[in-house]
Design a protein around this motif. Structure first.
Motif, PDB file in Angstrom:
ATOM      1  N   MET A   1       4.106  -4.543   7.556  1.00  0.00           N
ATOM      2  CA  MET A   1       5.341  -3.794   7.429  1.00  0.00           C
ATOM      3  C   MET A   1       5.012  -2.340   7.106  1.00  0.00           C
ATOM      4  O   MET A   1       4.145  -2.071   6.278  1.00  0.00           O
ATOM      5  CB  MET A   1       6.206  -4.407   6.326  1.00  0.00           C
ATOM      6  CG  MET A   1       7.638  -3.959   6.357  1.00  0.00           C
ATOM      7  SD  MET A   1       8.664  -4.865   5.183  1.00  0.00           S
ATOM      8  CE  MET A   1       8.345  -6.549   5.703  1.00  0.00           C
ATOM      9  N   ARG A   2       5.708  -1.425   7.750  1.00  0.00           N
ATOM     10  CA  ARG A   2       5.404  -0.003   7.603  1.00  0.00           C
ATOM     11  C   ARG A   2       6.632   0.743   7.095  1.00  0.00           C
ATOM     12  O   ARG A   2       7.748   0.554   7.598  1.00  0.00           O
ATOM     13  CB  ARG A   2       4.944   0.586   8.930  1.00  0.00           C
ATOM     14  CG  ARG A   2       3.710  -0.091   9.495  1.00  0.00           C
ATOM     15  CD  ARG A   2       3.329   0.458  10.857  1.00  0.00           C
ATOM     16  NE  ARG A   2       2.910   1.854  10.773  1.00  0.00           N
ATOM     17  CZ  ARG A   2       2.574   2.582  11.844  1.00  0.00           C
ATOM     18  NH1 ARG A   2       2.644   2.045  13.051  1.00  0.00           N
ATOM     19  NH2 ARG A   2       2.183   3.834  11.691  1.00  0.00           N
ATOM     20  N   LEU A   4       8.099   4.691   5.849  1.00  0.00           N
ATOM     21  CA  LEU A   4       7.920   6.126   5.777  1.00  0.00           C
ATOM     22  C   LEU A   4       8.831   6.680   4.693  1.00  0.00           C
ATOM     23  O   LEU A   4      10.040   6.413   4.684  1.00  0.00           O
ATOM     24  CB  LEU A   4       8.258   6.792   7.114  1.00  0.00           C
ATOM     25  CG  LEU A   4       8.123   8.320   7.131  1.00  0.00           C
ATOM     26  CD1 LEU A   4       6.663   8.727   6.939  1.00  0.00           C
ATOM     27  CD2 LEU A   4       8.684   8.907   8.421  1.00  0.00           C
ATOM     28  N   ARG A  25       2.872  -0.653  -1.562  1.00  0.00           N
ATOM     29  CA  ARG A  25       1.538  -1.103  -1.156  1.00  0.00           C
ATOM     30  C   ARG A  25       1.149  -2.385  -1.877  1.00  0.00           C
ATOM     31  O   ARG A  25       0.496  -3.251  -1.310  1.00  0.00           O
ATOM     32  CB  ARG A  25       0.510  -0.003  -1.409  1.00  0.00           C
ATOM     33  CG  ARG A  25       0.675   1.206  -0.503  1.00  0.00           C
ATOM     34  CD  ARG A  25      -0.343   2.292  -0.791  1.00  0.00           C
ATOM     35  NE  ARG A  25      -1.676   1.840  -0.434  1.00  0.00           N
ATOM     36  CZ  ARG A  25      -2.734   1.883  -1.240  1.00  0.00           C
ATOM     37  NH1 ARG A  25      -2.601   2.315  -2.473  1.00  0.00           N
ATOM     38  NH2 ARG A  25      -3.908   1.485  -0.835  1.00  0.00           N
ATOM     39  N   ALA A  29       2.890  -3.503   2.008  1.00  0.00           N
ATOM     40  CA  ALA A  29       3.397  -2.590   3.028  1.00  0.00           C
ATOM     41  C   ALA A  29       2.407  -1.454   3.279  1.00  0.00           C
ATOM     42  O   ALA A  29       1.661  -1.051   2.381  1.00  0.00           O
ATOM     43  CB  ALA A  29       4.744  -2.017   2.608  1.00  0.00           C
ATOM     44  N   GLU A  30       2.430  -0.942   4.493  1.00  0.00           N
ATOM     45  CA  GLU A  30       1.695   0.276   4.825  1.00  0.00           C
ATOM     46  C   GLU A  30       2.641   1.450   4.624  1.00  0.00           C
ATOM     47  O   GLU A  30       3.768   1.437   5.122  1.00  0.00           O
ATOM     48  CB  GLU A  30       1.220   0.225   6.274  1.00  0.00           C
ATOM     49  CG  GLU A  30       0.491   1.468   6.741  1.00  0.00           C
ATOM     50  CD  GLU A  30       0.145   1.421   8.218  1.00  0.00           C
ATOM     51  OE1 GLU A  30       0.001   2.509   8.818  1.00  0.00           O
ATOM     52  OE2 GLU A  30       0.040   0.306   8.774  1.00  0.00           O
ATOM     53  N   VAL A  31       2.195   2.467   3.878  1.00  0.00           N
ATOM     54  CA  VAL A  31       3.092   3.555   3.475  1.00  0.00           C
ATOM     55  C   VAL A  31       2.479   4.899   3.825  1.00  0.00           C
ATOM     56  O   VAL A  31       1.279   5.119   3.653  1.00  0.00           O
ATOM     57  CB  VAL A  31       3.372   3.513   1.957  1.00  0.00           C
ATOM     58  CG1 VAL A  31       4.446   4.542   1.586  1.00  0.00           C
ATOM     59  CG2 VAL A  31       3.788   2.121   1.506  1.00  0.00           C
ATOM     60  N   ARG A  32       3.320   5.788   4.304  1.00  0.00           N
ATOM     61  CA  ARG A  32       2.935   7.193   4.432  1.00  0.00           C
ATOM     62  C   ARG A  32       4.093   8.048   3.940  1.00  0.00           C
ATOM     63  O   ARG A  32       5.251   7.607   3.930  1.00  0.00           O
ATOM     64  CB  ARG A  32       2.548   7.551   5.861  1.00  0.00           C
ATOM     65  CG  ARG A  32       3.655   7.411   6.884  1.00  0.00           C
ATOM     66  CD  ARG A  32       3.208   7.844   8.268  1.00  0.00           C
ATOM     67  NE  ARG A  32       2.097   7.032   8.761  1.00  0.00           N
ATOM     68  CZ  ARG A  32       1.592   7.131   9.985  1.00  0.00           C
ATOM     69  NH1 ARG A  32       2.088   8.045  10.827  1.00  0.00           N
ATOM     70  NH2 ARG A  32       0.614   6.363  10.379  1.00  0.00           N
ATOM     71  N   CYS A  96       7.575   2.323  12.324  1.00  0.00           N
ATOM     72  CA  CYS A  96       7.991   1.993  10.962  1.00  0.00           C
ATOM     73  C   CYS A  96       9.207   1.060  10.972  1.00  0.00           C
ATOM     74  O   CYS A  96      10.010   1.061  11.906  1.00  0.00           O
ATOM     75  CB  CYS A  96       8.330   3.256  10.176  1.00  0.00           C
ATOM     76  SG  CYS A  96       6.876   4.217   9.708  1.00  0.00           S
ATOM     77  N   ASP A  97       9.314   0.281   9.912  1.00  0.00           N
ATOM     78  CA  ASP A  97      10.434  -0.637   9.763  1.00  0.00           C
ATOM     79  C   ASP A  97      11.580  -0.031   8.968  1.00  0.00           C
ATOM     80  O   ASP A  97      12.732  -0.435   9.129  1.00  0.00           O
ATOM     81  CB  ASP A  97       9.965  -1.913   9.058  1.00  0.00           C
ATOM     82  CG  ASP A  97       8.886  -2.631   9.835  1.00  0.00           C
ATOM     83  OD1 ASP A  97       9.219  -3.282  10.840  1.00  0.00           O
ATOM     84  OD2 ASP A  97       7.696  -2.530   9.442  1.00  0.00           O
TER      85      ASP A  97
END
Length: 431
Positions: A1-2, A4, A25, A29-32, A96-97
């Motif tokens: 899962m991403r 932003l 995280r 989840a992958e976060v930016r 992104c989700d």
């Protein structure tokens, strides 16, 4: 899962996203984060393992400019911010989700428009409630657009606020939306806030006052609002706090250990253009109370003016750990600093400068955990008098009591609110 996280603003707009990113995280989840290209923001985020995508001009350069923006500057700057959001956030949000938008209103409007264009679920977040329409208080006025003094009805003032926002940012937003295949919006403020905004503040320090007939329980759907009242279903998650495990520098610890608890003085991201005078005034006021001082440089670049050993200068430091060891905290009233000082049980003197800071100063005074300084420019006499109240035993006792009521789990709550619906949706689709 991403996920932003998008913002544009000062340290107070970036720091909470670091706290949320860590919790996201931890849940896999992958976060930016999209944020201004300032080096201290990038270092803060990289320090917790989160990548930052720079967007827009330096927030520090804009904040510390010699002249504040005029009313005529705001539409031009808004157009630049919104165009930058469409350019940078569009690329960063691919795949992104969910997108979280906060910070300055034109930037948030651009980020939310990107999410709309890409078909991504989005959430609008504020770190202070003063931008959320409420019949219980008046809105903040934009530079160069004061409200008529004869108008006192809060509902009328909020209508005027919407008109100001449309006049300042509407053309820039809609020009960019149409250029990217989106329909124009009629009301910029309503578009940014939506009908279920998130308020990432502590409910004790910053209680959201519901209007009878509006949705009731934070975090859950409520009943429809009655006619003539706002029907915002505000989700108050608690403040997004990033636990800081960094130890205090050895030299600072030695200073703290060498005498009675000092007074901290710092103004965060505020420029404090008369910074030399402010530092001198603050140190003299602290000395007048028989105390030592710890002075934070901040964006104002505060500095010590003599070589006496009763003062210590600091840069980036673990504020919570430091505030727990000082006698009082003199600060500008930013949401983050106010929350950190309150959590640490420190008595406070808030020298509010602008925007939401007078509100936080008022909350500190209302809770009995410190003093709202009268005006943005302290003198030795005025600051010394405020410190005398803040340093009184009863103020410290009250600050200690309130500290135990501040929720530490706001970022965790928000992370689950973001990710759980996506997970449930995916589970139902795969069933």
């Amino acid at each position: 899962m991403r996920v932003l996280l998008s913002t544009y603003g000062s340290r107070g707009d970036v720091e909470p996203l670091a706290g949320l990113a860590v919790q996201l995280r931890a849940l896999g989840a992958e976060v930016r984060v999209c944020a201004p290209p300032d080096e201290d923001f990038a270092q803060r985020l990289s320090g917790v393992g989160v990548s930052m995508v720079p967007v827009g001009p330096s927030a520090r350069a804009l904040t510390t400019a010699a002249a504040p923006p005029s009313a005529s500057d705001l539409p031009r700057r808004a157009a630049e911010l919104i165009a930058g959001q469409f350019e940078v956030v569009t690329a960063a949000a691919e795949g992104c989700d969910v997108l979280v938008a906060t910070g300055m209103m034109p930037a948030a409007a651009g980020a939310l428009s990107v999410a709309e264009k890409l078909g991504i679920r989005s959430v609008s977040v504020t770190f202070q409630q003063l931008t959320l329409p409420s019949p219980h208080r008046r809105p903040l006025a934009y530079p160069g657009r004061p409200f008529p003094p004869e108008v006192t009805d809060n509902r009328v003032l909020w209508d005027m606020d919407a008109q100001s926002i449309n006049a300042l940012f509407g053309e820039a937003l809609n020009t960019n939306r149409v250029a990217h295949g989106l329909p124009p919006v009629d009301d910029v403020r309503d578009y940014v806030i939506g009908d279920r905004p998130w308020l990432a503040t502590d409910p004790v320090l910053d209680p959201w006052q519901k209007t009878p007939g509006t949705p009731g329980t934070p975090g859950t759907p409520g009943t429809p609002g009655t006619p003539g009242t706002p029907d915002l279903d505000v989700v108050q998650t608690g403040a997004w706090i990033l636990s800081d495990a960094n130890p205090l520098p050895a030299e600072l610890i030695a200073f703290l250990d060498a005498g009675t608890p000092p007074v901290y003085v710092g103004f965060g991201s505020m420029p404090m253009h008369a910074s030399r005078d402010v530092a001198e005034v603050a140190v003299e006021a602290v000395r007048a109370q028989g105390r030592r001082a710890v002075v934070a440089r901040g964006w104002a670049g505060l500095a010590l003016l003599d070589g006496r050993d009763d003062c210590f200068i600091v840069g980036e430091v673990n504020q919570h750990a430091l505030f727990a060891r000082v006698a009082a905290v003199v600060h500008h009233g930013g949401a983050g600093t106010t929350t950190t000082a309150t959590r640490a049980g420190a008595a406070q003197v808030v020298v509010a400068q602008a925007t939401d800071q007078p509100y936080w100063a008022g909350r500190v005074a209302d809770l009995g955990i410190g003093v709202a300084h009268d005006g943005p420019v302290p003198t030795v006499e005025s600051l010394s008098a405020a410190l005398a109240t803040a340093l009184a035993p009863e103020t410290r006792a009250r600050a200690t009591a309130v500290a135990g009521t501040i929720r530490p789990d706001g970022a965790t709550v928000a992370a689950h609110l973001l990710l759980d619906p996506v997970r449930r949706e995916r589970a139902s689709m795969s069933a």
